[in-house]
Design a protein around this motif. Structure first.
Motif: not given
Length: 108
Positions: A6-24
């Protein structure tokens, strides 16, 4: 399912959200030539959204806890929009922004 999964899944989701935010943020900077103050505001908004510290925590208030996140996003969007509008108005009137030292302008 282990707690570490669960911890790894949450970190992956947060990483993807941060990456999308940085791209925007990068796209908006490139497309609309946002001043540095706007970039700082956008990055600050992203940090607030990704941060576990919250004014209205979602864990306690449920969906109502997203109100502060929406408020931060709205405030940042309005701030950046106004910065871009002011820059466009100044450019249309013939006023240039600050020149960088050594940018090759006329010398006195």
């Amino acid at each position: 399912m282990d707690l570490s999964d669960v911890f790894v899944a949450v970190l992956v989701v947060l990483g993807v959200l941060v990456l999308v935010g940085v791209l925007v943020v990068g796209f908006v900077m490139w497309r609309y030539r946002v001043p540095p103050r706007g970039v700082v505001a956008m990055v600050g908004g992203l940090v607030y959204l990704a941060s576990p510290v919250d004014v209205l925590p979602e864990a306690i208030l449920g969906p109502l806890g997203l109100v502060d996140d929406a408020g931060v996003l709205t405030g940042v969007a309005i701030f950046v929009y106004k910065l871009v509008q002011v820059r466009q108005r100044l450019e249309r009137s013939g006023i240039q922004g600050r020149r960088r030292p050594g940018a090759g302008g006329p010398r006195a």
